[in-house]
Write a protein that holds these residues in place. Structure first.
Motif, PDB file in Angstrom:
ATOM      1  N   UNK A   1       0.858  -1.179   0.000  1.00  0.00           N
ATOM      2  CA  UNK A   1       0.000   0.000   0.000  1.00  0.00           C
ATOM      3  C   UNK A   1       0.894   1.228   0.000  1.00  0.00           C
ATOM      4  N   UNK A   2       0.847   1.991  -1.093  1.00  0.00           N
ATOM      5  CA  UNK A   2       1.619   3.226  -1.209  1.00  0.00           C
ATOM      6  C   UNK A   2       0.719   4.400  -0.824  1.00  0.00           C
ATOM      7  N   UNK A   3       1.183   5.223   0.092  1.00  0.00           N
ATOM      8  CA  UNK A   3       0.353   6.334   0.540  1.00  0.00           C
ATOM      9  C   UNK A   3       1.250   7.492   0.966  1.00  0.00           C
ATOM     10  N   UNK A   4       0.654   8.590   1.416  1.00  0.00           N
ATOM     11  CA  UNK A   4       1.453   9.762   1.766  1.00  0.00           C
ATOM     12  C   UNK A   4       0.771  10.587   2.832  1.00  0.00           C
ATOM     13  N   UNK A   5       1.566  11.478   3.443  1.00  0.00           N
ATOM     14  CA  UNK A   5       1.029  12.450   4.394  1.00  0.00           C
ATOM     15  C   UNK A   5       1.607  13.831   4.105  1.00  0.00           C
ATOM     16  N   UNK A   6       0.811  14.878   4.375  1.00  0.00           N
ATOM     17  CA  UNK A   6      -0.621  14.745   4.640  1.00  0.00           C
ATOM     18  C   UNK A   6      -1.343  14.249   3.391  1.00  0.00           C
ATOM     19  N   UNK A   7      -2.351  13.422   3.622  1.00  0.00           N
ATOM     20  CA  UNK A   7      -3.109  12.855   2.517  1.00  0.00           C
ATOM     21  C   UNK A   7      -3.479  11.412   2.783  1.00  0.00           C
ATOM     22  N   UNK A   8      -3.749  10.690   1.717  1.00  0.00           N
ATOM     23  CA  UNK A   8      -4.052   9.270   1.837  1.00  0.00           C
ATOM     24  C   UNK A   8      -5.521   8.926   1.843  1.00  0.00           C
ATOM     25  N   UNK A   9      -6.374   9.873   2.177  1.00  0.00           N
ATOM     26  CA  UNK A   9      -7.826   9.691   2.112  1.00  0.00           C
ATOM     27  C   UNK A   9      -8.413  10.946   1.459  1.00  0.00           C
ATOM     28  N   UNK A  10      -9.660  10.893   0.964  1.00  0.00           N
ATOM     29  CA  UNK A  10     -10.245  12.093   0.347  1.00  0.00           C
ATOM     30  C   UNK A  10     -10.225  13.316   1.273  1.00  0.00           C
ATOM     31  N   UNK A  11     -10.619  13.125   2.529  1.00  0.00           N
ATOM     32  CA  UNK A  11     -10.611  14.250   3.461  1.00  0.00           C
ATOM     33  C   UNK A  11      -9.185  14.735   3.726  1.00  0.00           C
ATOM     34  N   UNK A  12      -8.282  13.798   3.949  1.00  0.00           N
ATOM     35  CA  UNK A  12      -6.897  14.179   4.244  1.00  0.00           C
ATOM     36  C   UNK A  12      -6.232  14.880   3.067  1.00  0.00           C
ATOM     37  N   UNK A  13      -6.606  14.494   1.844  1.00  0.00           N
ATOM     38  CA  UNK A  13      -6.066  15.171   0.668  1.00  0.00           C
ATOM     39  C   UNK A  13      -6.588  16.610   0.571  1.00  0.00           C
ATOM     40  N   UNK A  14      -7.831  16.816   0.980  1.00  0.00           N
ATOM     41  CA  UNK A  14      -8.352  18.183   1.015  1.00  0.00           C
ATOM     42  C   UNK A  14      -7.590  19.018   2.039  1.00  0.00           C
TER      43      UNK A  14
ATOM     44  N   UNK B   1      -3.892  12.980   9.776  1.00  0.00           N
ATOM     45  CA  UNK B   1      -3.236  11.713  10.150  1.00  0.00           C
ATOM     46  C   UNK B   1      -4.228  10.738  10.777  1.00  0.00           C
ATOM     47  N   UNK B   2      -5.114  11.249  11.608  1.00  0.00           N
ATOM     48  CA  UNK B   2      -6.088  10.373  12.253  1.00  0.00           C
ATOM     49  C   UNK B   2      -6.957   9.673  11.209  1.00  0.00           C
ATOM     50  N   UNK B   3      -7.461  10.422  10.243  1.00  0.00           N
ATOM     51  CA  UNK B   3      -8.267   9.825   9.185  1.00  0.00           C
ATOM     52  C   UNK B   3      -7.457   8.812   8.391  1.00  0.00           C
ATOM     53  N   UNK B   4      -6.223   9.157   8.126  1.00  0.00           N
ATOM     54  CA  UNK B   4      -5.329   8.276   7.366  1.00  0.00           C
ATOM     55  C   UNK B   4      -5.118   6.953   8.104  1.00  0.00           C
ATOM     56  N   UNK B   5      -4.875   7.043   9.389  1.00  0.00           N
ATOM     57  CA  UNK B   5      -4.685   5.835  10.193  1.00  0.00           C
ATOM     58  C   UNK B   5      -5.942   4.965  10.199  1.00  0.00           C
ATOM     59  N   UNK B   6      -7.066   5.577  10.488  1.00  0.00           N
ATOM     60  CA  UNK B   6      -8.316   4.823  10.627  1.00  0.00           C
ATOM     61  C   UNK B   6      -8.774   4.222   9.305  1.00  0.00           C
ATOM     62  N   UNK B   7      -8.645   4.994   8.232  1.00  0.00           N
ATOM     63  CA  UNK B   7      -9.200   4.564   6.952  1.00  0.00           C
ATOM     64  C   UNK B   7      -8.241   3.725   6.108  1.00  0.00           C
ATOM     65  N   UNK B   8      -6.935   3.931   6.247  1.00  0.00           N
ATOM     66  CA  UNK B   8      -5.981   3.290   5.342  1.00  0.00           C
ATOM     67  C   UNK B   8      -4.934   2.442   6.062  1.00  0.00           C
ATOM     68  N   UNK B   9      -4.176   3.048   6.956  1.00  0.00           N
ATOM     69  CA  UNK B   9      -3.004   2.371   7.512  1.00  0.00           C
ATOM     70  C   UNK B   9      -3.376   1.190   8.389  1.00  0.00           C
ATOM     71  N   UNK B  10      -4.241   1.406   9.365  1.00  0.00           N
ATOM     72  CA  UNK B  10      -4.589   0.308  10.279  1.00  0.00           C
ATOM     73  C   UNK B  10      -5.272  -0.856   9.559  1.00  0.00           C
ATOM     74  N   UNK B  11      -6.237  -0.610   8.660  1.00  0.00           N
ATOM     75  CA  UNK B  11      -6.831  -1.740   7.938  1.00  0.00           C
ATOM     76  C   UNK B  11      -5.799  -2.516   7.118  1.00  0.00           C
ATOM     77  N   UNK B  12      -4.850  -1.816   6.493  1.00  0.00           N
ATOM     78  CA  UNK B  12      -3.823  -2.489   5.695  1.00  0.00           C
ATOM     79  C   UNK B  12      -2.932  -3.356   6.576  1.00  0.00           C
ATOM     80  N   UNK B  13      -2.528  -2.831   7.725  1.00  0.00           N
ATOM     81  CA  UNK B  13      -1.683  -3.602   8.629  1.00  0.00           C
ATOM     82  C   UNK B  13      -2.441  -4.800   9.190  1.00  0.00           C
TER      83      UNK B  13
END
Length: 218
Positions: free
Chosen positions: A36-49, A72-84
């Motif tokens: 899973x390739x992702x970035x910060x800030x970003x990674x989800x629609x809200x975080x990208x905004x 970061x919180x949205x990124x963790x909840x929506x992307x990082x934690x589910x992937x891990x």
């Protein structure tokens, strides 16, 4: 059963870290791993905004820090934690170390407040704080970074900062590494692209083999 892995990539603007992430993704994919390739800030629609506001809008330092951690919180909840949770390999272009380096080092924002936000946003059910398993720090002299950025795209508000700002950011990264030496892989980003890539891949391989406790990665 594969073991999940969370790797972040850090460095001042112009350090070239983004150039090498794809090669690292290919290294993992060659071992039949989901990447899973992702970035910060970003990674989800809200975080990208939020990213757009953070990179281009002037704001109070506390507001900036709060928005960083909100994204970061949205990124963790929506992307990082589910992937891990499904044993994937997460490769993230910047994570919390960047906030300490840029907001704490570059902006001179209070580190104790950043630690409080880090604890609030990244706390796990077992009481630990979610951190990358490995952080690859592309360390570069800010003067060299400035030369590289001079021919780059139109700079965002961070890229447009003076060299002194990036010297403070670099010092912030060093301070963060000294606090978490066990998870940092420091790379000399002032070398050629080929030599930097060799450093990164060889360091990654040694680290992963050590994690597995055997001679070959799995």
């Amino acid at each position: 059963m594969h073991k999940s892995c969370f790797i972040s990539f850090e460095g001042i603007d112009g350090a070239g870290k983004s150039t090498h992430i794809e090669a690292i993704a290919q290294w993992w994919q060659a071992q039949s791993r989901e990447v899973v390739l992702t970035r910060e800030p970003g990674g989800t629609p809200l975080s990208e905004q939020l990213r757009q506001h953070l990179l281009h809008d002037a704001m109070d330092p506390l507001t900036e820090a709060l928005l960083m951690f909100a994204a970061r919180r949205e990124h963790l909840v929506q992307v990082i934690e589910p992937a891990l949770a499904r044993q994937a390999v997460v490769l993230c272009d910047r994570f919390t170390d960047a906030t300490f380096a840029y907001q704490g080092g570059g902006r001179g924002f209070d580190w104790a407040t950043l630690h409080q936000l880090e604890t609030m946003v990244q706390s796990q059910p077992d009481g630990s704080i979610r951190q990358p398993d490995l952080t690859v720090w592309f360390d570069l002299d800010p003067a060299i970074a400035a030369q590289r950025l001079a021919s780059a795209r139109v700079p965002d508000k961070f890229e447009a900062q003076p060299q002194s700002f990036f010297e403070a950011v670099r010092a912030g990264y060093k301070r963060r590494m000294q606090s978490h030496p066990q998870r940092f892989l420091k790379v000399d980003a002032g070398q050629t692209v080929e030599l930097v890539r060799q450093q990164v891949l060889s360091g990654l391989q040694r680290w992963w083999q050590a994690q597995q406790g055997q001679g070959t990665a799995a």
